[in-house]
Design an enzyme around this catalytic site. Structure first.
Site, PDB file in Angstrom:
ATOM      1  N   HIS A  61       0.878  -1.249  -0.253  1.00 52.08           N
ATOM      2  CA  HIS A  61      -0.046  -0.117  -0.209  1.00 52.08           C
ATOM      3  C   HIS A  61       0.799   1.273  -0.060  1.00 52.08           C
ATOM      4  O   HIS A  61       2.048   1.165   0.238  1.00 52.08           O
ATOM      5  CB  HIS A  61      -1.046  -0.033   1.117  1.00 52.08           C
ATOM      6  CG  HIS A  61      -0.506   0.118   2.487  1.00 52.08           C
ATOM      7  ND1 HIS A  61       0.583  -0.867   2.952  1.00 52.08           N
ATOM      8  CD2 HIS A  61      -0.527   1.163   3.399  1.00 52.08           C
ATOM      9  CE1 HIS A  61       0.951  -0.496   4.339  1.00 52.08           C
ATOM     10  NE2 HIS A  61       0.360   0.896   4.404  1.00 52.08           N
ATOM     11  N   HIS A  63       1.106   3.943   1.993  1.00 46.89           N
ATOM     12  CA  HIS A  63       1.905   4.873   3.279  1.00 46.89           C
ATOM     13  C   HIS A  63       3.284   4.916   2.887  1.00 46.89           C
ATOM     14  O   HIS A  63       3.957   3.965   2.782  1.00 46.89           O
ATOM     15  CB  HIS A  63       1.498   4.088   4.581  1.00 46.89           C
ATOM     16  CG  HIS A  63      -0.133   4.185   4.556  1.00 46.89           C
ATOM     17  ND1 HIS A  63      -0.843   3.344   5.498  1.00 46.89           N
ATOM     18  CD2 HIS A  63      -0.941   5.165   4.203  1.00 46.89           C
ATOM     19  CE1 HIS A  63      -2.120   3.716   5.798  1.00 46.89           C
ATOM     20  NE2 HIS A  63      -2.334   5.078   4.758  1.00 46.89           N
ATOM     21  N   ASP A  65       5.736   4.938   5.103  1.00 47.61           N
ATOM     22  CA  ASP A  65       6.586   3.926   5.738  1.00 47.61           C
ATOM     23  C   ASP A  65       6.970   2.662   4.837  1.00 47.61           C
ATOM     24  O   ASP A  65       7.744   1.721   5.432  1.00 47.61           O
ATOM     25  CB  ASP A  65       6.378   3.587   7.268  1.00 47.61           C
ATOM     26  CG  ASP A  65       5.055   2.855   7.377  1.00 47.61           C
ATOM     27  OD1 ASP A  65       3.966   3.341   6.580  1.00 47.61           O
ATOM     28  OD2 ASP A  65       4.643   2.142   8.058  1.00 47.61           O
ATOM     29  N   HIS A  66       6.288   2.625   3.870  1.00 47.80           N
ATOM     30  CA  HIS A  66       6.330   1.375   2.922  1.00 47.80           C
ATOM     31  C   HIS A  66       6.888   1.684   1.669  1.00 47.80           C
ATOM     32  O   HIS A  66       7.334   0.885   0.807  1.00 47.80           O
ATOM     33  CB  HIS A  66       5.098   0.623   2.738  1.00 47.80           C
ATOM     34  CG  HIS A  66       4.422   0.224   4.111  1.00 47.80           C
ATOM     35  ND1 HIS A  66       4.605  -1.212   4.492  1.00 47.80           N
ATOM     36  CD2 HIS A  66       3.921   0.801   5.376  1.00 47.80           C
ATOM     37  CE1 HIS A  66       3.974  -1.282   5.599  1.00 47.80           C
ATOM     38  NE2 HIS A  66       3.765  -0.167   6.099  1.00 47.80           N
ATOM     39  N   HIS A 141      -7.037  -1.680   4.617  1.00 53.26           N
ATOM     40  CA  HIS A 141      -6.360  -1.040   5.532  1.00 53.26           C
ATOM     41  C   HIS A 141      -6.861   0.729   5.353  1.00 53.26           C
ATOM     42  O   HIS A 141      -7.920   0.474   4.683  1.00 53.26           O
ATOM     43  CB  HIS A 141      -4.806  -1.108   5.134  1.00 53.26           C
ATOM     44  CG  HIS A 141      -3.858  -0.258   6.053  1.00 53.26           C
ATOM     45  ND1 HIS A 141      -3.943  -0.294   7.429  1.00 53.26           N
ATOM     46  CD2 HIS A 141      -2.798   0.346   5.414  1.00 53.26           C
ATOM     47  CE1 HIS A 141      -3.007   0.484   7.880  1.00 53.26           C
ATOM     48  NE2 HIS A 141      -2.299   0.970   6.873  1.00 53.26           N
ATOM     49  N   ASP A 212       0.122  -3.963   6.079  1.00 54.35           N
ATOM     50  CA  ASP A 212      -0.906  -3.408   7.222  1.00 54.35           C
ATOM     51  C   ASP A 212      -2.111  -3.769   6.836  1.00 54.35           C
ATOM     52  O   ASP A 212      -2.671  -3.987   5.755  1.00 54.35           O
ATOM     53  CB  ASP A 212      -0.623  -1.865   7.242  1.00 54.35           C
ATOM     54  CG  ASP A 212       0.781  -1.367   7.470  1.00 54.35           C
ATOM     55  OD1 ASP A 212       1.508  -2.250   7.654  1.00 54.35           O
ATOM     56  OD2 ASP A 212       0.897  -0.282   7.594  1.00 54.35           O
ATOM     57  N   HIS A 270       6.118  -5.572  11.603  1.00 52.64           N
ATOM     58  CA  HIS A 270       5.474  -4.149  11.671  1.00 52.64           C
ATOM     59  C   HIS A 270       5.152  -3.835  13.298  1.00 52.64           C
ATOM     60  O   HIS A 270       4.188  -3.567  13.648  1.00 52.64           O
ATOM     61  CB  HIS A 270       3.990  -3.958  10.916  1.00 52.64           C
ATOM     62  CG  HIS A 270       3.819  -2.800  10.566  1.00 52.64           C
ATOM     63  ND1 HIS A 270       2.920  -2.041  11.270  1.00 52.64           N
ATOM     64  CD2 HIS A 270       3.927  -1.773   9.379  1.00 52.64           C
ATOM     65  CE1 HIS A 270       2.811  -0.593  10.569  1.00 52.64           C
ATOM     66  NE2 HIS A 270       3.462  -0.735   9.467  1.00 52.64           N
TER      67      HIS A 270
HETATM   68 ZN   LIG Z   1      -0.304   1.697   6.427  1.00 50.57          ZN
HETATM   69 ZN   LIG Z   2       2.877   0.752   7.967  1.00 52.57          ZN
END
Ligand SMILES: [Zn+2]
Ligand SMILES: [Zn+2]
Length: 312
Positions: A61, A63, A65-66, A141, A212, A270
């Site tokens: 996805h 976000h 942090d990914h 998510h 996530d 995570h």
């Molecule tokens: Zn996320």
């Molecule tokens: Zn995340």
């Protein structure tokens, strides 16, 4: 057989011991980087994996942090050209953000020196060869088109050396044909049928990765009977309400999913800085005993019915 190496196992922000989400799944010469949080390049180097053959990226996805590590990774590839092409696969909205990062910030009008291909995927098989498939499935998510990925070896009939010996079949390239299900002629002129030397069909290994996720109801089918399930566990049950609000799972929920879906081994990742690793493990273990909490640079070997941690 699959191998997964964790490069980043922290939730949202890095900690002293954990980098941001990234992992490499290997099968023979194939490598898939799943997510690419900030700092992934250095983790790749430290893990010994390096950049070689790292030409397929799966995004769970969009976000930050990914995905933020993709900027640095592409920038290195631009200078080094260690690879000639890179394919980044994911949902439409995740790839739109990845596209903004790569084309708007990193490249800014420059032609990419590597063949850069952003491929929007839909649920279903996204990669297949003679040996294994990769299937994408929807995950709920925050935001649309989040995906999980299932790596599945194709069923195989094992070569039985004792049968080959009984028939006086010497070792040689004909073995490969027999394993592939083809008739083979051996040096003394006899024609050997695969049935004479192969055992019963065995299912291939199944490794499922879920990034996530805010709920598990729609995950039971896709993760069913996995030899290893990798899934987030950002919260503990004491903060379940917060988990719900931010679209994340508790260790308890992840373990319940593994139990209900007949998963063989569970690997949690995570992980939030809020908790001790031990507490995450304990919460899951009550429900599902074959559980690990991934650490950066952990590598697991996944075979049919088996999951071995190989870097202890
Ligand atoms: Zn996320
Ligand atoms: Zn995340």
């Amino acid at each position: 057989m699959f191998e997964i190496t964790f490069l980043g196992t922290s939730a949202s922000a890095p900690s002293v011991h954990r980098g941001l989400s990234a992992q490499v799944v290997k099968h023979d010469e194939y490598r898939f980087l799943i997510d690419c949080g900030e700092g992934t390049q250095r983790q790749l180097l430290k893990s010994g994996l390096g950049f070689k053959r790292l030409n397929r990226v799966l995004i769970t996805h969009g976000h930050l942090d990914h995905i933020l590590g993709l900027g640095g990774l592409l920038s290195t590839f631009m200078r080094w050209e260690a690879i000639e092409e890179i394919e980044i696969m994911g949902g439409r909205s995740a790839l739109a953000r990845v596209g903004d990062l790569l084309f708007g910030v990193v490249l800014r009008g420059i032609e990419p020196p590597v063949d850069l291909n952003l491929r929007v995927i839909k649920p279903g098989v996204i990669f297949e060869n003679d040996d294994f498939t990769v299937t994408a499935f929807p995950v709920s998510h925050r935001g649309p088109d989040c995906f999980g990925y299932a790596f599945e070896g194709k069923p195989r009939r094992p070569f039985l050396p004792e049968k080959a010996e009984a028939l006086n079949i010497p070792p040689g390239p004909w073995r490969r044909d027999l394993v592939a299900g083809k008739q083979a002629t051996i040096p003394d002129g006899r024609k050997i049928e695969p049935d004479q030397v192969l055992g019963l069909e065995r299912p291939g290994a199944k490794l499922v990765h879920v990034g996530d996720a805010g709920q598990v109801r729609n995950l039971v089918d896709p993760v069913r009977d996995a030899d290893a399930l990798v899934i987030e566990a950002t919260y503990l049950e004491q903060d379940a309400e917060m988990g719900q609000r931010f679209g994340h799972l508790t260790a308890h929920q992840a373990a319940k999913l593994a139990f209900e879906a007949g998963v063989k081994n569970l690997i949690l990742t995570h992980i939030s800085r809020r908790y001790r690793e031990r507490n995450v493990l304990e919460e899951a273990r009550v429900i599902f005993p074959d559980v690990y909490v991934a650490r950066d640079f952990d590598t697991y070997l996944i075979k049919t019915g088996e999951c071995l941690k190989i870097n202890e």
